[in-house]
Design a protein around this motif. Structure first.
Motif, mmCIF file in Angstrom:
data_model
loop_
_atom_site.group_PDB
_atom_site.id
_atom_site.type_symbol
_atom_site.label_atom_id
_atom_site.label_comp_id
_atom_site.label_asym_id
_atom_site.label_seq_id
_atom_site.Cartn_x
_atom_site.Cartn_y
_atom_site.Cartn_z
ATOM 1 N N HIS A 1 55.979 67.267 30.741
ATOM 2 C CA HIS A 1 54.796 66.952 31.537
ATOM 3 C C HIS A 1 55.073 65.724 32.397
ATOM 4 O O HIS A 1 55.966 64.947 32.106
ATOM 5 C CB HIS A 1 53.547 66.739 30.665
ATOM 6 N N GLY A 2 54.311 65.619 33.474
ATOM 7 C CA GLY A 2 54.500 64.502 34.389
ATOM 8 C C GLY A 2 53.696 64.704 35.656
ATOM 9 O O GLY A 2 52.689 65.419 35.650
ATOM 10 N N ALA A 3 54.168 64.107 36.729
ATOM 11 C CA ALA A 3 53.453 64.207 37.998
ATOM 12 C C ALA A 3 54.431 64.167 39.157
ATOM 13 O O ALA A 3 55.444 63.467 39.105
ATOM 14 C CB ALA A 3 52.440 63.069 38.128
ATOM 15 N N VAL A 4 54.104 64.929 40.173
ATOM 16 C CA VAL A 4 54.791 64.840 41.460
ATOM 17 C C VAL A 4 53.893 63.942 42.299
ATOM 18 O O VAL A 4 52.712 64.241 42.472
ATOM 19 C CB VAL A 4 54.940 66.228 42.126
ATOM 20 N N THR A 5 54.434 62.836 42.782
ATOM 21 C CA THR A 5 53.608 61.881 43.516
ATOM 22 C C THR A 5 54.102 61.702 44.948
ATOM 23 O O THR A 5 55.293 61.848 45.229
ATOM 24 C CB THR A 5 53.599 60.509 42.826
ATOM 25 N N THR A 6 53.145 61.402 45.816
ATOM 26 C CA THR A 6 53.466 61.063 47.204
ATOM 27 C C THR A 6 52.729 59.772 47.541
ATOM 28 O O THR A 6 51.661 59.496 47.003
ATOM 29 C CB THR A 6 53.051 62.175 48.186
ATOM 30 N N ARG A 7 53.311 58.986 48.422
ATOM 31 C CA ARG A 7 52.735 57.696 48.775
ATOM 32 C C ARG A 7 51.786 57.814 49.963
ATOM 33 O O ARG A 7 52.054 58.563 50.915
ATOM 34 C CB ARG A 7 53.840 56.696 49.126
ATOM 35 N N ALA A 8 50.714 57.051 49.906
ATOM 36 C CA ALA A 8 49.803 56.961 51.044
ATOM 37 C C ALA A 8 50.579 56.389 52.231
ATOM 38 O O ALA A 8 51.509 55.600 52.059
ATOM 39 C CB ALA A 8 48.621 56.054 50.699
ATOM 40 N N GLY A 9 50.227 56.816 53.410
ATOM 41 C CA GLY A 9 50.887 56.316 54.605
ATOM 42 C C GLY A 9 52.062 57.170 55.052
ATOM 43 O O GLY A 9 52.503 57.064 56.189
ATOM 44 N N VAL A 10 52.565 58.015 54.148
ATOM 45 C CA VAL A 10 53.643 58.931 54.509
ATOM 46 C C VAL A 10 53.010 60.080 55.287
ATOM 47 O O VAL A 10 51.907 60.527 54.973
ATOM 48 C CB VAL A 10 54.366 59.456 53.240
ATOM 49 N N ASP A 11 53.703 60.560 56.310
ATOM 50 C CA ASP A 11 53.208 61.685 57.108
ATOM 51 C C ASP A 11 52.773 62.819 56.168
ATOM 52 O O ASP A 11 53.480 63.166 55.223
ATOM 53 C CB ASP A 11 54.324 62.172 58.044
ATOM 54 N N PHE A 12 51.585 63.371 56.444
ATOM 55 C CA PHE A 12 51.022 64.373 55.534
ATOM 56 C C PHE A 12 51.927 65.592 55.383
ATOM 57 O O PHE A 12 52.074 66.132 54.285
ATOM 58 C CB PHE A 12 49.618 64.797 55.982
ATOM 59 N N ASN A 13 52.561 66.028 56.454
ATOM 60 C CA ASN A 13 53.481 67.174 56.359
ATOM 61 C C ASN A 13 54.633 66.860 55.429
ATOM 62 O O ASN A 13 55.095 67.728 54.674
ATOM 63 C CB ASN A 13 53.978 67.584 57.734
ATOM 64 N N ARG A 14 55.108 65.622 55.463
ATOM 65 C CA ARG A 14 56.186 65.203 54.561
ATOM 66 C C ARG A 14 55.680 65.200 53.114
ATOM 67 O O ARG A 14 56.409 65.586 52.202
ATOM 68 C CB ARG A 14 56.698 63.820 54.968
ATOM 69 N N ARG A 15 54.435 64.790 52.910
ATOM 70 C CA ARG A 15 53.858 64.792 51.563
ATOM 71 C C ARG A 15 53.814 66.218 51.015
ATOM 72 O O ARG A 15 54.136 66.456 49.845
ATOM 73 C CB ARG A 15 52.457 64.172 51.571
ATOM 74 N N LEU A 16 53.424 67.170 51.859
ATOM 75 C CA LEU A 16 53.395 68.575 51.431
ATOM 76 C C LEU A 16 54.800 69.061 51.076
ATOM 77 O O LEU A 16 54.980 69.804 50.110
ATOM 78 C CB LEU A 16 52.776 69.452 52.520
ATOM 79 N N GLU A 17 55.783 68.633 51.838
ATOM 80 C CA GLU A 17 57.174 69.015 51.559
ATOM 81 C C GLU A 17 57.621 68.454 50.204
ATOM 82 O O GLU A 17 58.281 69.150 49.424
ATOM 83 C CB GLU A 17 58.084 68.514 52.675
ATOM 84 N N ILE A 18 57.264 67.207 49.927
ATOM 85 C CA ILE A 18 57.612 66.583 48.646
ATOM 86 C C ILE A 18 56.976 67.359 47.491
ATOM 87 O O ILE A 18 57.618 67.618 46.468
ATOM 88 C CB ILE A 18 57.175 65.100 48.624
ATOM 89 N N ILE A 19 55.718 67.754 47.662
ATOM 90 C CA ILE A 19 55.025 68.526 46.627
ATOM 91 C C ILE A 19 55.707 69.878 46.423
ATOM 92 O O ILE A 19 55.989 70.282 45.288
ATOM 93 C CB ILE A 19 53.534 68.705 46.988
#
Length: 164
Positions: free
Chosen positions: A30-48
């Protein structure tokens, strides 16, 4: 049966992999996939997408269980979560893993026996069902484990057939 439970979000995607044998549960990861605020939203979706794809490859679940979206007051946040949820569903589809969706009420009912249970009650029952020493953090991770338990409880039952 091995189930990957996911609590969707775009800042934090909680996940929990639960194995059920008979009527016993075991947490595999168990855990979490995290993205940082301020990062381009499309990049956040890619990270997820990449994070969920990695979990699917590593854990090879039989099913993915995702919490359905519940819109309350903030529609803007809801749209972002819906987009993140879309890439999560895409990752599962590309991995060939069936997806099952549950409402928060269904998750609460499966874990506590009461559809209007409070969040601390759900988290504590999740901890107990999985024989964990403490409630996993962040809360999104505990929620994801509860979603996985929900699918384990519902699969193969008349409830599962009704929810299709």
């Amino acid at each position: 049966m091995t189930v990957l439970g996911i609590d969707p979000g775009y800042a934090i995607v909680g996940y929990g992999v639960v194995e059920m044998k008979g009527n016993r549960f075991r947490t595999l990861e168990h855990g979490a996939v995290t993205t940082r605020a301020g990062v381009d939203f499309n990049r956040r979706l890619e990270i997820i997408f990449d994070g969920v794809q990695d979990i699917l490859t590593r854990c090879r679940p039989d099913a993915v269980s995702v919490e359905k979206l519940y819109f309350s007051n903030n529609k803007t946040t809801g749209i972002g979560v819906a987009e993140a949820r879309g890439v999560i569903l895409l990752a599962a589809q590309k991995a060939g893993v069936p997806v099952f969706e549950y409402t928060p009420v269904q998750v609460k009912l499966a874990v506590t026996g009461y559809g209007k249970a409070l969040k601390p009650q759900v988290m504590e029952m999740t901890r107990r069902l999985l024989c964990l020493k403490e409630v996993p953090k962040p809360d999104d991770t505990a929620d994801a484990l509860a979603v996985a338990i929900c699918h384990c409880q519902a699969s193969g039952t008349a409830l599962r057939r009704f929810l299709r």
